[in-house]
Design a protein around this motif. Structure first.
Motif, PDB file in Angstrom:
ATOM      1  N   MET A 195     -15.812 -12.316  -9.218  1.00 59.56           N
ATOM      2  CA  MET A 195     -14.254 -12.882  -9.466  1.00 59.56           C
ATOM      3  C   MET A 195     -14.286 -13.328 -11.075  1.00 59.56           C
ATOM      4  O   MET A 195     -13.163 -13.853 -11.112  1.00 59.56           O
ATOM      5  CB  MET A 195     -14.341 -14.010  -8.714  1.00 59.56           C
ATOM      6  N   GLY A 196     -15.060 -12.956 -11.945  1.00 59.46           N
ATOM      7  CA  GLY A 196     -14.902 -13.443 -13.409  1.00 59.46           C
ATOM      8  C   GLY A 196     -15.132 -14.928 -13.614  1.00 59.46           C
ATOM      9  O   GLY A 196     -14.746 -15.584 -14.289  1.00 59.46           O
ATOM     10  N   VAL A 197     -16.089 -15.510 -12.392  1.00 62.48           N
ATOM     11  CA  VAL A 197     -16.333 -16.931 -12.733  1.00 62.48           C
ATOM     12  C   VAL A 197     -17.689 -17.115 -13.409  1.00 62.48           C
ATOM     13  O   VAL A 197     -18.487 -16.470 -12.869  1.00 62.48           O
ATOM     14  CB  VAL A 197     -16.334 -17.571 -11.433  1.00 62.48           C
ATOM     15  N   ALA A 198     -17.809 -17.951 -14.123  1.00 66.01           N
ATOM     16  CA  ALA A 198     -19.008 -18.213 -14.974  1.00 66.01           C
ATOM     17  C   ALA A 198     -20.190 -18.744 -14.247  1.00 66.01           C
ATOM     18  O   ALA A 198     -19.898 -19.490 -13.150  1.00 66.01           O
ATOM     19  CB  ALA A 198     -18.771 -19.376 -16.293  1.00 66.01           C
ATOM     20  N   THR A 199     -21.461 -18.074 -14.150  1.00 65.45           N
ATOM     21  CA  THR A 199     -22.338 -18.364 -13.222  1.00 65.45           C
ATOM     22  C   THR A 199     -23.676 -18.964 -13.889  1.00 65.45           C
ATOM     23  O   THR A 199     -23.874 -18.398 -14.813  1.00 65.45           O
ATOM     24  CB  THR A 199     -22.642 -17.036 -12.504  1.00 65.45           C
ATOM     25  N   VAL A 200     -24.285 -19.902 -12.945  1.00 69.85           N
ATOM     26  CA  VAL A 200     -25.418 -20.500 -13.712  1.00 69.85           C
ATOM     27  C   VAL A 200     -26.300 -20.323 -12.153  1.00 69.85           C
ATOM     28  O   VAL A 200     -25.996 -20.751 -11.078  1.00 69.85           O
ATOM     29  CB  VAL A 200     -25.542 -22.105 -13.943  1.00 69.85           C
ATOM     30  N   ALA A 201     -27.628 -19.730 -12.485  1.00 68.64           N
ATOM     31  CA  ALA A 201     -28.687 -19.518 -11.416  1.00 68.64           C
ATOM     32  C   ALA A 201     -30.026 -20.048 -11.632  1.00 68.64           C
ATOM     33  O   ALA A 201     -30.118 -19.689 -12.792  1.00 68.64           O
ATOM     34  CB  ALA A 201     -28.637 -18.145 -10.942  1.00 68.64           C
ATOM     35  N   SER A 202     -30.803 -20.371 -10.601  1.00 71.21           N
ATOM     36  CA  SER A 202     -32.220 -20.459 -10.922  1.00 71.21           C
ATOM     37  C   SER A 202     -32.908 -19.112 -11.356  1.00 71.21           C
ATOM     38  O   SER A 202     -32.183 -18.255 -10.911  1.00 71.21           O
ATOM     39  CB  SER A 202     -32.800 -21.049  -9.498  1.00 71.21           C
ATOM     40  N   ALA A 203     -33.636 -19.373 -12.392  1.00 70.47           N
ATOM     41  CA  ALA A 203     -34.438 -18.333 -12.680  1.00 70.47           C
ATOM     42  C   ALA A 203     -35.397 -17.817 -11.601  1.00 70.47           C
ATOM     43  O   ALA A 203     -36.610 -17.824 -12.285  1.00 70.47           O
ATOM     44  CB  ALA A 203     -35.114 -18.440 -14.109  1.00 70.47           C
ATOM     45  N   VAL A 204     -35.071 -17.359 -10.699  1.00 69.31           N
ATOM     46  CA  VAL A 204     -35.773 -17.015  -9.735  1.00 69.31           C
ATOM     47  C   VAL A 204     -35.420 -15.664  -9.092  1.00 69.31           C
ATOM     48  O   VAL A 204     -34.296 -15.300  -8.915  1.00 69.31           O
ATOM     49  CB  VAL A 204     -35.935 -17.977  -8.381  1.00 69.31           C
ATOM     50  N   GLY A 205     -36.538 -14.818  -8.993  1.00 70.71           N
ATOM     51  CA  GLY A 205     -36.289 -13.628  -7.972  1.00 70.71           C
ATOM     52  C   GLY A 205     -35.270 -12.543  -8.554  1.00 70.71           C
ATOM     53  O   GLY A 205     -35.183 -12.382  -9.999  1.00 70.71           O
ATOM     54  N   ALA A 206     -34.384 -12.139  -7.861  1.00 71.44           N
ATOM     55  CA  ALA A 206     -33.379 -11.090  -8.025  1.00 71.44           C
ATOM     56  C   ALA A 206     -32.265 -11.738  -9.137  1.00 71.44           C
ATOM     57  O   ALA A 206     -31.782 -10.987  -9.859  1.00 71.44           O
ATOM     58  CB  ALA A 206     -32.720 -10.729  -6.838  1.00 71.44           C
TER      59      ALA A 206
END
Length: 358
Positions: free
Chosen positions: A276-287
């Motif tokens: 969707m073009g939304v800036a994303t922050v994710a945990s540095a885990v797995g995939a």
């Protein structure tokens, strides 16, 4: 090809963003798919809510009987696809029955289902899932399809024919919308009640983020989140509006603990945000680490301090949000689109049919 799936169609993310959305594209490639759910709509609904133990048990027993009859006597096609397991409970008896009927199996899974994992929803029935059967099904299968590298490493311990086909996004439906200007910066999360437990672990971090000026924490799910001290705007999830709901985020978040089960998760939430073009922050885990290149198409965080710092930076910098959002969209179009994953899966099915006929 018969597709043996656990739940009623259009009810669970793993089926929807893998098997179900690939069906039209498989049809274009000459592969016809009949979806055969183990659980009907009523049992599926009960399995996703707490309680009803006796009803769940009685409906599950009836589902086993139906599934056994279909496998023993029904028309199954040239290949049988098993998504996660032929039955929600018990050892791999039905999978063995399929091989006795001479049907080659394509086994698909997108979670670390070989590990014990229980939720509050079905804690009393968790022992019936028999996670150890996953390795046996891998051995019985002509080919194994998995959602990420962590799962592939496990599957190759039982079967050399393993292909990674990531969970994928319909990039026509999930397309960037014009951004609203002004107002609060919406930091959003969307998911199911089971994965929401991951979000709730990060309540302390979210309290700090919610205290930033001009920030709204928004959650889209099928139950109200338990986030003490966090002012949160909750909207009930709906399959019909999920793309539009994500479009309302300025930043999408995917926090996860660093556990064996979490390492097996596919980065589906992150892919939805990125498409969707939304800036994303994710945990540095797995995939998540396979999908996101930190600072290029999203941000990765490992500690609460990193989470707060990353979100503060994005809240204060709309240009950075826009740049990461554009790069995230490009990533999904290039590597995680529904069409590309369906094409890769079709090649697996063709290879199994060709080997069987040789």
């Amino acid at each position: 090809m018969a597709a043996l799936v656990p739940y009623a169609p259009c009810t669970t993310p793993s089926q929807r963003f893998r098997i179900e959305q690939w069906i039209p594209h498989l049809h274009e490639r000459g592969i016809e798919v009949r979806v055969l759910p183990f659980a009907g709509p009523v049992l599926t609904r009960w399995m996703q809510s707490p309680g009803h133990v006796l009803r769940k048990a009685s409906f599950a027993a009836a589902a086993v009987a139906r599934r056994t009859g279909r496998i023993a006597f029904g028309r199954l096609g040239d290949v049988v696809l098993i998504h996660r397991a032929a039955a929600l409970f018990g050892p791999p008896v039905l999978e063995r029955l399929l091989t006795l009927r001479g049907r080659p199996l394509v086994f698909d899974f997108d979670d670390a289902i070989f590990l014990p994992h229980e939720t509050e929803t079905n804690r009393r029935l968790a022992w019936l899932k028999s996670p150890g059967k996953t390795g046996t099904i891998c051995r019985l299968s002509a080919h194994v399809v998995v959602g990420n590298g962590y799962l592939a490493e496990y599957a190759r311990g039982f079967n050399p024919r393993v292909t990674i086909v990531p969970s994928s996004i319909d990039t026509d439906r999930y397309a960037p919308r014009p951004c609203a200007t002004g107002g609060k910066v919406v930091v959003g999360w969307m998911g199911t009640s089971s994965s929401q437990t991951y979000l709730e672990v990060f309540a302390g971090m979210l309290r700090e983020v919610a205290a930033l000026p001009g920030v709204e924490i928004r959650v889209i799910s099928n139950r109200r989140p338990e986030l003490p001290g966090v002012p949160v705007v909750w909207h009930p999830w709906s399959a019909g509006t999920e793309a539009e709901d994500v479009a309302g985020f300025d930043v999408g978040i995917m926090p996860m603990p660093d556990t064996d089960w979490a390492r097996g998760k596919c980065a589906l939430k992150g892919l939805q945000y990125m498409a969707m073009g939304v800036a994303t922050v994710a945990s540095a885990v797995g995939a998540n680490r396979e999908v996101i290149e930190h600072g290029r198409n999203g941000l990765l965080a490992s500690t609460d301090a990193e989470w707060v710092a990353s979100l503060r930076t994005l809240v204060e910098n709309p240009e950075l949000r826009a740049r990461l959002g554009r790069a995230g969209r490009v990533t999904v179009e290039a590597r995680y689109s529904m069409r590309s994953s369906a094409a890769a899966f079709a090649e697996v099915v063709r290879s199994v049919v060709e080997r069987t006929r040789a």
